[in-house]
Design a protein around this motif. Structure first.
Motif, PDB file in Angstrom:
ATOM      1  N   UNK A 191       0.843  -1.209   0.000  1.00  0.00           N
ATOM      2  CA  UNK A 191       0.000   0.000   0.000  1.00  0.00           C
ATOM      3  C   UNK A 191       0.879   1.261   0.000  1.00  0.00           C
ATOM      4  N   UNK A 192       1.902   1.235   0.809  1.00  0.00           N
ATOM      5  CA  UNK A 192       2.772   2.413   0.908  1.00  0.00           C
ATOM      6  C   UNK A 192       3.494   2.690  -0.412  1.00  0.00           C
ATOM      7  N   UNK A 213      -0.353   6.641  -4.375  1.00  0.00           N
ATOM      8  CA  UNK A 213       0.355   7.918  -4.540  1.00  0.00           C
ATOM      9  C   UNK A 213       0.320   8.767  -3.269  1.00  0.00           C
ATOM     10  N   UNK A 214      -0.792   8.694  -2.545  1.00  0.00           N
ATOM     11  CA  UNK A 214      -0.893   9.469  -1.298  1.00  0.00           C
ATOM     12  C   UNK A 214       0.131   8.959  -0.297  1.00  0.00           C
ATOM     13  N   UNK A 215       0.184   7.656  -0.139  1.00  0.00           N
ATOM     14  CA  UNK A 215       1.109   7.088   0.839  1.00  0.00           C
ATOM     15  C   UNK A 215       2.561   7.349   0.419  1.00  0.00           C
ATOM     16  N   UNK A 230       3.653   9.890  -1.230  1.00  0.00           N
ATOM     17  CA  UNK A 230       4.004  11.294  -1.011  1.00  0.00           C
ATOM     18  C   UNK A 230       4.367  11.569   0.455  1.00  0.00           C
ATOM     19  N   UNK A 231       3.638  10.935   1.366  1.00  0.00           N
ATOM     20  CA  UNK A 231       3.908  11.257   2.777  1.00  0.00           C
ATOM     21  C   UNK A 231       4.966  10.334   3.405  1.00  0.00           C
ATOM     22  N   UNK A 232       5.415   9.329   2.663  1.00  0.00           N
ATOM     23  CA  UNK A 232       6.345   8.360   3.264  1.00  0.00           C
ATOM     24  C   UNK A 232       7.799   8.818   3.183  1.00  0.00           C
ATOM     25  N   UNK A 233       8.514   8.582   4.257  1.00  0.00           N
ATOM     26  CA  UNK A 233       9.944   8.901   4.301  1.00  0.00           C
ATOM     27  C   UNK A 233      10.715   7.577   4.258  1.00  0.00           C
ATOM     28  N   UNK A 234      12.016   7.628   4.016  1.00  0.00           N
ATOM     29  CA  UNK A 234      12.787   6.377   4.077  1.00  0.00           C
ATOM     30  C   UNK A 234      12.578   5.649   5.406  1.00  0.00           C
ATOM     31  N   UNK A 235      12.459   6.415   6.475  1.00  0.00           N
ATOM     32  CA  UNK A 235      12.232   5.801   7.795  1.00  0.00           C
ATOM     33  C   UNK A 235      10.927   5.007   7.814  1.00  0.00           C
ATOM     34  N   UNK A 236       9.886   5.537   7.145  1.00  0.00           N
ATOM     35  CA  UNK A 236       8.597   4.828   7.113  1.00  0.00           C
ATOM     36  C   UNK A 236       8.744   3.476   6.421  1.00  0.00           C
TER      37      UNK A 236
END
Ligand code: SF4
Ligand code: SF4
Lengths: 227, 477
Positions: free
Chosen positions: A127-128, A132-134, A136-142
């Motif tokens: 999902x991440x 596209x929404x996920x 955009x808000x995801x960082x490498x840490x996520x």
């Protein structure tokens, strides 16, 4: 059990745990150094009730539209976090109460919980990556945290039988991951459980004070609306 | 209800307009000269200033929301912007909050300071970045707090958006409308720049109208009367566009035999500080009102129907002004319940025969405490009351919240997003949508006009006034 595995299960874990605890204490001191807002108005509701309601929110999927509308997502959340509890428990059970995992039914339950959590981890990762929404808000840490957790669950599936006499590798991998986990977590978003009481406490206090929490659904009447 | 979708980069890249700021500087407007209201200075290091201001604004609550987000994406289903534009990930509440969260992480959070790229921590490069930030926090969020109540972590995205607005307001990097309304608030003590003369004349006019309606020349709207049961405070919109609501309130108070007054100064219960994020302005306006009640020795403050006004006056204002609440304050809706409950006024629901639905204002239902009270009244003054779904603290914003009505440049996006409200309204089959907020009246009117709906907007006070059985002269005590 080899000396290497023994040290890994005991000394290394204790040192890593102490490190994590120390960082968390520093983190809490850091949080408490920011001033707390003060509510100086007359209350309508009860802040304590609001805090309790807010803290319990996670166990009340009917209380939040985002959970009500996404039962599937809520179920994933539960499965994932049951897996977290199982994995963390296993890191203590294996070295300190190995007798527990001599009960084969219990081993199966843990494996089921960890396996299901691993599957959820993979679903969440997909999902991440695909939404596209996920993205955009995801960082490498996520991404990394999710991969780390999922791998941890997977390694747990093979570690919980605790059969070092057959092969030590599942246990070595599980405890190396645990060590890394303990060192990395305080600096990652996995620490959210440390912040959860903070955010929930403050939101609950304000909303309880104002009578917004507990949230009213149709048919409930506040005092004074008799007749 | 389909319509052409806005290109979001047209919104995000809207330039900073400073014509009104220049005008204010040239005409030596006092609040600008004395620095209470800041104007944009391109020669200043605005990024550095923003970081200093941010440092001073960090409270435990704010930091909790900065560090607590797990980027789960659950909030996207809560936001009307994201629901109407599912193909546009920049509408996700977490993305909007991340704009300030990234800055916080870069400068205050361990991981962000050590390995910024790992958590997307960063600093705005220049004023152009700050202007884009302005468009995100002012143009793509109405501060409705729907995402806040739907976040499993309890992250208050709306508070982070307001905080960011406050920082930008201190730099003069704000939409023109925000600057103008803030200026008017500082200069006149009310957000619509209503002069003292206009205010008093309008009250006088309403007094005469109500005297005629009641056929009682002794009816008064008492100004600055001391020792009354309550001081009634209003929204400047009532003076400018809807004076009838002042007359209606007076009529109801008269029938209830109330002892009340209105102040000649400190009468604006609305507060633009809530929208601009300027706590100083918020405290100034709120304190004017609290001091007026003290001066008049009123026993309580009654707030006319306005969502953000109620939130500001009843809750936030005391905190901004650091003013310990010394008097009870309530919404006029609660006052009306008391009258009906005590038999002080009689109402006839058959006088409001059309189907009526109720729109919960965000500031009342999600940041205040009134969800059942309006319904209690409507069920007694209307013959056909229908719920709107979702409702109460799950209701959707009228899309005019967060000061959006004053920022015309974002209206096309706001109207696109309003589709969700239009669909909600249509589904009720109601002919009247009632709300307890003057701001929502304008927001809903925009939605109704834009989507050509056959619905009228009313407020609770209007419907109570319509249903009011006015006692014959000899029946009145
Ligand atoms: S729901 Fe809360 S935790 Fe999840 S992305 Fe949104 S703000 Fe972050
Ligand atoms: S406060 Fe409302 S408008 Fe703003 S991001 Fe949250 S849900 Fe969307």
């Amino acid at each position: 059990m080899s000396e290497f595995l023994r040290i890994l299960e005991y000394e290394v874990q204790i040192v890593a745990l102490a490190f994590m605890g120390t960082v968390y204490i520093l983190r809490l001191i850091w949080m408490f150094r920011f001033k707390a807002g003060k509510e100086i108005t007359d209350p309508v509701g009860n802040p304590r009730v609001g805090i309790a309601y807010s803290m319990m929110n996670v166990a009340m999927p009917w209380a939040m539209e985002s959970a009500r509308k996404n039962w599937n997502f809520y179920a994933q959340f539960v499965i994932f976090h049951v897996g977290v509890v199982a994995a963390i428990s296993a890191t203590f059970i294996i070295p300190f109460w190995p007798g527990v995992f001599e009960i084969k039914a219990l081993v199966r339950i843990f494996q089921l919980a960890l396996g299901a959590a691993f599957a959820v981890g993979i679903i969440r990762l997909i999902r991440r990556i695909t939404s596209p929404t996920m993205r955009l808000i995801s960082t490498p840490d996520d991404y990394f945290s999710l991969v780390l957790m999922s791998s941890f669950f997977a390694s747990g599936v093979f570690a919980v039988p605790n059969e070092y006499e057959v092969s030590e590798w599942p246990l070595i991998i599980f405890f190396i991951m645990t060590t890394f986990f303990l060192l990395y977590v305080p600096f990652s978003k996995i620490s959210h459980y440390l912040y959860y009481p903070f955010t929930r406490y403050f939101l609950g206090k304000t909303m309880g004070h104002r009578g917004v929490f507990p949230r009213k659904r149709g048919g409930e009447r506040p005092a004074g609306l008799e007749g | 209800m389909n319509e052409k979708s806005i290109n979001i980069s047209d919104v995000i890249n809207l330039p900073l307009d400073t014509k009104e700021q220049k005008k204010a500087v040239d005409s030596k407007t006092p609040c600008v000269v004395d620095g209470r209201l800041k104007v944009y200075n391109p020669d200043e290091d605005n990024v550095k200033r923003l970081l200093e201001l941010l440092k001073n604004k960090l409270s435990r609550q704010v930091v909790g929301s900065m560090v607590g987000c797990v980027h789960c994406g659950m909030c996207s289903d809560a936001c009307h912007y994201a629901l109407v534009r599912p193909y546009d990930p920049t509408m996700t509440p977490a993305y909007k909050a991340d704009q300030i969260r990234h800055i916080f992480k870069r400068h205050f959070d361990w991981t962000g300071r050590l390995v910024p790229w790992w958590v997307h921590a960063g600093t705005p490069k220049d004023d152009e970045d700050l202007k884009r930030l302005k468009n995100i926090v002012f143009g793509t969020c109405t501060g409705c707090r729907r995402c806040t109540l739907n976040c499993p972590m309890g992250v208050d995205t709306a508070i982070l958006v307001r905080l960011t607005r406050g920082l930008l307001t201190e730099l003069g990097i704000v939409p023109e409308g925000v600057f103008v309304v803030s200026k008017d608030s500082w200069e006149t003590g009310n957000q619509m720049g209503v002069t003292q003369e206009d205010y008093l004349e309008t009250i006088q006019w309403m007094e005469e109208e109500t005297q005629a309606e009641l056929d009682d020349p002794h009816f008064k709207i008492p100004m600055d009367k001391e020792d009354c049961d309550f001081m009634y405070t209003i929204n400047p919109r009532e003076v400018k566009y809807d004076p009838r609501s002042i007359g209606n309130a007076g009529k109801i108070f008269y029938c209830a035999g109330e002892s009340w007054t209105m102040p000649s100064w400190g009468w604006d219960q609305t507060n633009f500080g809530l929208f601009s994020g300027d706590d100083k302005l918020g405290g100034y306006i709120a304190k004017n009102l609290y001091e007026a009640a003290k001066r008049l020795r009123a026993k309580r403050i009654v707030i006319s129907e306005c969502g953000h006004g109620y939130r500001s006056t009843r809750w936030e204002g005391y905190n901004w002004a650091k003013y310990k609440q010394d008097l009870p304050s309530e919404s006029v809706v609660v006052t009306l319940i008391r009258y009906i409950n005590q038999g002080r006024i009689k109402v006839d629901p058959s006088r409001n025969p059309l189907p009526v639905t109720y729109h919960d204002s965000c500031n009342i239902a999600r940041s205040g405490d009134l969800t059942e009270e309006p319904r209690w009244i409507l069920k007694r003054v209307c013959a056909d009351f229908r719920e709107m779904y979702p409702n109460r603290s799950d209701n959707f914003c009228c899309t005019g919240g967060g000061g959006a009505l004053s920022m015309v440049e974002y209206k096309p996006l706001r109207m696109e997003v309003a589709r969700i409200k239009a669909e909600q309204l249509t589904a009720t089959g109601a002919k009247i949508v009632c709300t307890s907020c003057h701001n929502c009246v304008d927001g809903l009117t925009d939605v109704i006009k834009h989507y050509k709906l056959d619905i009228k907007v009313a407020q609770i006070l209007d419907l109570v006034a319509d249903a009011l059985i006015i006692p014959k002269k000899n029946e009145k005590k």
